[in-house]
Design a protein around this motif. Structure first.
Motif, PDB file in Angstrom:
ATOM      1  N   TYR A  94      66.639  65.120  61.854  1.00  0.00           N
ATOM      2  CA  TYR A  94      65.569  64.282  61.479  1.00  0.00           C
ATOM      3  C   TYR A  94      65.572  63.818  59.984  1.00  0.00           C
ATOM      4  N   VAL A  95      65.962  62.814  59.432  1.00  0.00           N
ATOM      5  CA  VAL A  95      66.431  62.416  57.962  1.00  0.00           C
ATOM      6  C   VAL A  95      65.292  61.700  57.392  1.00  0.00           C
ATOM      7  N   TYR A  96      64.294  61.254  58.145  1.00  0.00           N
ATOM      8  CA  TYR A  96      63.306  60.275  57.534  1.00  0.00           C
ATOM      9  C   TYR A  96      62.151  60.926  56.664  1.00  0.00           C
ATOM     10  N   PHE A  97      62.202  62.261  56.599  1.00  0.00           N
ATOM     11  CA  PHE A  97      61.295  62.929  55.566  1.00  0.00           C
ATOM     12  C   PHE A  97      61.739  62.542  54.154  1.00  0.00           C
ATOM     13  N   SER A  98      63.026  62.069  53.902  1.00  0.00           N
ATOM     14  CA  SER A  98      63.439  61.892  52.726  1.00  0.00           C
ATOM     15  C   SER A  98      62.814  60.512  52.315  1.00  0.00           C
ATOM     16  N   LEU A  99      62.315  59.593  53.284  1.00  0.00           N
ATOM     17  CA  LEU A  99      61.777  58.507  52.714  1.00  0.00           C
ATOM     18  C   LEU A  99      60.345  58.713  52.160  1.00  0.00           C
ATOM     19  N   PHE A 100      59.699  59.884  52.731  1.00  0.00           N
ATOM     20  CA  PHE A 100      58.309  60.227  52.015  1.00  0.00           C
ATOM     21  C   PHE A 100      58.634  60.580  50.819  1.00  0.00           C
ATOM     22  N   THR A 117      67.524  63.133  41.300  1.00  0.00           N
ATOM     23  CA  THR A 117      68.840  63.454  41.338  1.00  0.00           C
ATOM     24  C   THR A 117      69.146  64.567  42.305  1.00  0.00           C
ATOM     25  N   ILE A 118      68.196  65.570  42.449  1.00  0.00           N
ATOM     26  CA  ILE A 118      68.133  66.577  43.474  1.00  0.00           C
ATOM     27  C   ILE A 118      68.237  66.110  44.791  1.00  0.00           C
ATOM     28  N   HIS A 119      66.952  65.261  44.939  1.00  0.00           N
ATOM     29  CA  HIS A 119      66.837  64.623  46.177  1.00  0.00           C
ATOM     30  C   HIS A 119      68.004  63.845  46.776  1.00  0.00           C
ATOM     31  N   LEU A 120      68.346  63.172  45.699  1.00  0.00           N
ATOM     32  CA  LEU A 120      69.497  61.950  46.200  1.00  0.00           C
ATOM     33  C   LEU A 120      70.879  62.827  46.706  1.00  0.00           C
ATOM     34  N   VAL A 121      71.064  63.961  45.921  1.00  0.00           N
ATOM     35  CA  VAL A 121      72.326  64.759  46.051  1.00  0.00           C
ATOM     36  C   VAL A 121      72.120  65.650  47.355  1.00  0.00           C
ATOM     37  N   THR A 122      71.165  66.117  47.668  1.00  0.00           N
ATOM     38  CA  THR A 122      70.600  66.924  48.735  1.00  0.00           C
ATOM     39  C   THR A 122      70.847  66.012  50.235  1.00  0.00           C
ATOM     40  N   THR A 123      70.114  64.650  49.991  1.00  0.00           N
ATOM     41  CA  THR A 123      70.161  63.812  51.016  1.00  0.00           C
ATOM     42  C   THR A 123      71.657  63.545  51.716  1.00  0.00           C
ATOM     43  N   VAL A 124      72.412  62.911  50.445  1.00  0.00           N
ATOM     44  CA  VAL A 124      73.607  62.764  50.899  1.00  0.00           C
ATOM     45  C   VAL A 124      74.595  63.846  51.411  1.00  0.00           C
ATOM     46  N   VAL A 125      74.339  65.030  50.861  1.00  0.00           N
ATOM     47  CA  VAL A 125      75.227  66.226  51.337  1.00  0.00           C
ATOM     48  C   VAL A 125      74.744  66.565  52.923  1.00  0.00           C
ATOM     49  N   THR A 126      73.488  66.525  53.184  1.00  0.00           N
ATOM     50  CA  THR A 126      73.246  66.741  54.261  1.00  0.00           C
ATOM     51  C   THR A 126      73.528  65.548  55.544  1.00  0.00           C
ATOM     52  N   LEU A 159      73.628  55.443  63.450  1.00  0.00           N
ATOM     53  CA  LEU A 159      74.058  55.216  62.291  1.00  0.00           C
ATOM     54  C   LEU A 159      73.360  54.166  61.301  1.00  0.00           C
ATOM     55  N   PRO A 160      73.053  53.144  61.875  1.00  0.00           N
ATOM     56  CA  PRO A 160      72.318  52.053  60.922  1.00  0.00           C
ATOM     57  C   PRO A 160      71.006  52.723  60.384  1.00  0.00           C
ATOM     58  N   PHE A 161      70.119  53.399  61.027  1.00  0.00           N
ATOM     59  CA  PHE A 161      69.005  53.746  60.600  1.00  0.00           C
ATOM     60  C   PHE A 161      69.274  54.952  59.622  1.00  0.00           C
ATOM     61  N   VAL A 162      70.086  55.497  59.872  1.00  0.00           N
ATOM     62  CA  VAL A 162      70.556  56.734  58.760  1.00  0.00           C
ATOM     63  C   VAL A 162      71.021  55.973  57.425  1.00  0.00           C
ATOM     64  N   LEU A 163      71.859  54.831  57.669  1.00  0.00           N
ATOM     65  CA  LEU A 163      72.256  54.259  56.299  1.00  0.00           C
ATOM     66  C   LEU A 163      71.068  53.493  55.585  1.00  0.00           C
ATOM     67  N   VAL A 164      70.061  52.916  56.612  1.00  0.00           N
ATOM     68  CA  VAL A 164      68.905  52.273  55.919  1.00  0.00           C
ATOM     69  C   VAL A 164      68.055  53.543  55.202  1.00  0.00           C
ATOM     70  N   SER A 165      67.930  54.673  55.686  1.00  0.00           N
ATOM     71  CA  SER A 165      67.160  55.613  54.961  1.00  0.00           C
ATOM     72  C   SER A 165      67.828  56.122  53.703  1.00  0.00           C
ATOM     73  N   LEU A 166      69.251  56.083  53.781  1.00  0.00           N
ATOM     74  CA  LEU A 166      70.018  56.315  52.613  1.00  0.00           C
ATOM     75  C   LEU A 166      69.667  55.448  51.521  1.00  0.00           C
ATOM     76  N   ILE A 167      69.744  54.250  51.855  1.00  0.00           N
ATOM     77  CA  ILE A 167      69.574  53.084  50.819  1.00  0.00           C
ATOM     78  C   ILE A 167      68.084  53.257  50.247  1.00  0.00           C
ATOM     79  N   GLY A 168      67.174  53.534  51.282  1.00  0.00           N
ATOM     80  CA  GLY A 168      65.637  53.762  50.959  1.00  0.00           C
ATOM     81  C   GLY A 168      65.635  54.902  49.790  1.00  0.00           C
ATOM     82  N   VAL A 169      66.414  56.079  49.972  1.00  0.00           N
ATOM     83  CA  VAL A 169      66.350  57.206  48.916  1.00  0.00           C
ATOM     84  C   VAL A 169      67.127  56.735  47.894  1.00  0.00           C
ATOM     85  N   ILE A 170      67.940  55.876  47.778  1.00  0.00           N
ATOM     86  CA  ILE A 170      68.640  55.425  46.532  1.00  0.00           C
ATOM     87  C   ILE A 170      67.790  54.367  45.740  1.00  0.00           C
TER      88      ILE A 170
END
Length: 378
Positions: free
Chosen positions: A84-90, A109-118, A134-145
């Motif tokens: 579950y990666v969506y806590f990263s959006l909160f 920086t910490i949040h971005l690095v840890t999200t990318v690593v996990t 995969l598409p939803f994970v990439l959308v979440s990663l874009i949101g984190v950025i």
């Protein structure tokens, strides 16, 4: 910081219903697990995350960073155990609302690095959920950025806009105070001396009434003349304080141009204006100066004024068919045009001059309507 009930995200560009899904979705990820201890552990992690989320909103100082760090740790655990990666959006939204620049950059920086690593860890371990979603994970990663940066910049812009509004209010109060002091000085200079003179001459006339009636009458005549002068000066002072309405100035402009045998045309309605009285007074003074320059220096035979309301401002164009103004001429750099520019800058207006087969003067002043400024949340 925000109030605790503002954890339900607003002004993010996302529908509130999507955030509701993010609130409920983690339970799906944990209850699909067959092991009871994983369901218990997942439920405790979800509850702990939202408790820390609320505490981070209501806390101040170093406690904000402490509760945020716990959220990052819980988000990493949920991603690694349940996918579950969506806590990263909160977290991305919350980090974007941090005012302190150093704190924002550090947590971002910490949040971005840890999200990318996990996320990479999930792909490396070939977790089926990461591959199928995969598409939803990439959308979440874009949101984190992007979400923290856009939220931080938007809040910074809102704070600066709020500070500008406060500064403008303080300037307005200072202008009012200065105007009151000016009026007090003018009244003192205009009436103080003359009223004192009237009082002295009245006392002298009273004493001379029996001793020297002719001189007493002369003193009373002086009192009467002094009163007339004082009344005239007071009327002139009141006229200056009232300012000039644009429609009244347009009427005087017609008379001036008619006397100068210059054809005049008007486009727009000077009575239907959406500007403050101060801006209207400044605009009237600028029009008066502009038309005076046309009559004195342009050798024009025609003059036109166009009044065009626009979004957020009023545009007034004065055009003549005269000889124009050379850029290096005395009139281009003269006190009249410089005074117009200074008056317009005082009300956040602007002025542009073009000279080609005549002179075109474009004046812009802000309208009275203003967009509400939303206060920054954190």
């Amino acid at each position: 910081m925000q109030k605790w009930y503002q954890i339900f995200q607003r002004n993010t560009g996302l529908s509130p219903y999507i955030w509701v899904v993010f609130y409920i979705l983690p339970f799906y990820f944990i209850f699909r697990s067959s092991a009871p201890y994983q369901m218990v552990l997942g439920s405790l992690l979800i509850i702990a995350f939202f408790v820390c989320y609320v505490l981070s909103f209501v806390s101040r100082g170093w406690k904000v960073y402490f509760w945020t760090s716990l959220q990052i740790a819980i988000s990493i655990t949920m991603t690694m155990l349940f996918g579950y990666v969506y806590f990263s959006l909160f977290l991305a939204f919350f980090i974007g609302n941090i005012k302190n620049k150093v704190g924002f950059i550090t947590l971002y920086t910490i949040h971005l690095v840890t999200t990318v690593v996990t996320i990479n860890w999930g792909f490396l371990t070939k977790t089926s959920w990461f591959i199928t979603q995969l598409p939803f994970v990439l959308v979440s990663l874009i949101g984190v950025i992007l979400l923290p940066v856009t939220t931080y910049n938007r809040n910074k812009s809102d704070r600066l806009q709020g500070q500008l509004e406060d500064a403008n209010k303080r300037i307005s109060e200072l202008v009012k105070l200065e105007e009151r002091q000016r009026i007090a000085r003018d009244l003192h200079d205009t009436l103080g001396q003359k009223l004192s003179l009237i009082g002295l001459k009245s006392d002298l006339a009273g004493r001379l009434m029996d001793e020297d009636p002719s001189r007493a009458q002369a003193e009373i005549a002086d009192v009467r003349q002094t009163a007339r002068v004082a009344l005239k000066e007071v009327r002139e002072l009141v006229t200056q304080m009232r300012g000039t309405r644009l429609q009244d100035e347009i009427f005087r402009i017609k008379q001036i141009l008619k006397a100068a045998q210059i054809e005049f045309s008007l486009e727009g309605d000077p009575e239907q204006l959406d500007i403050s009285l101060m801006n209207e007074n400044v605009l009237s003074m600028c029009l008066k100066e502009a038309v005076t320059n046309i009559v004195k220096h342009s050798s024009a035979t025609a003059c036109s004024i166009a009044i065009r309301p626009s979004r957020g401002e009023l545009i007034v164009t004065i055009q003549d068919n005269g000889v124009g103004i050379a850029v290096n001429s005395y009139y281009f750099k003269g006190n009249g045009l410089r005074g117009m520019k200074e008056r317009l800058e005082f009300v956040n207006g602007s002025m542009e001059i073009a000279s080609n087969g005549g002179t075109v003067l474009t004046i812009k002043v802000p309208s009275s309507l203003k967009q509400p400024v939303e206060e920054a949340s954190i």
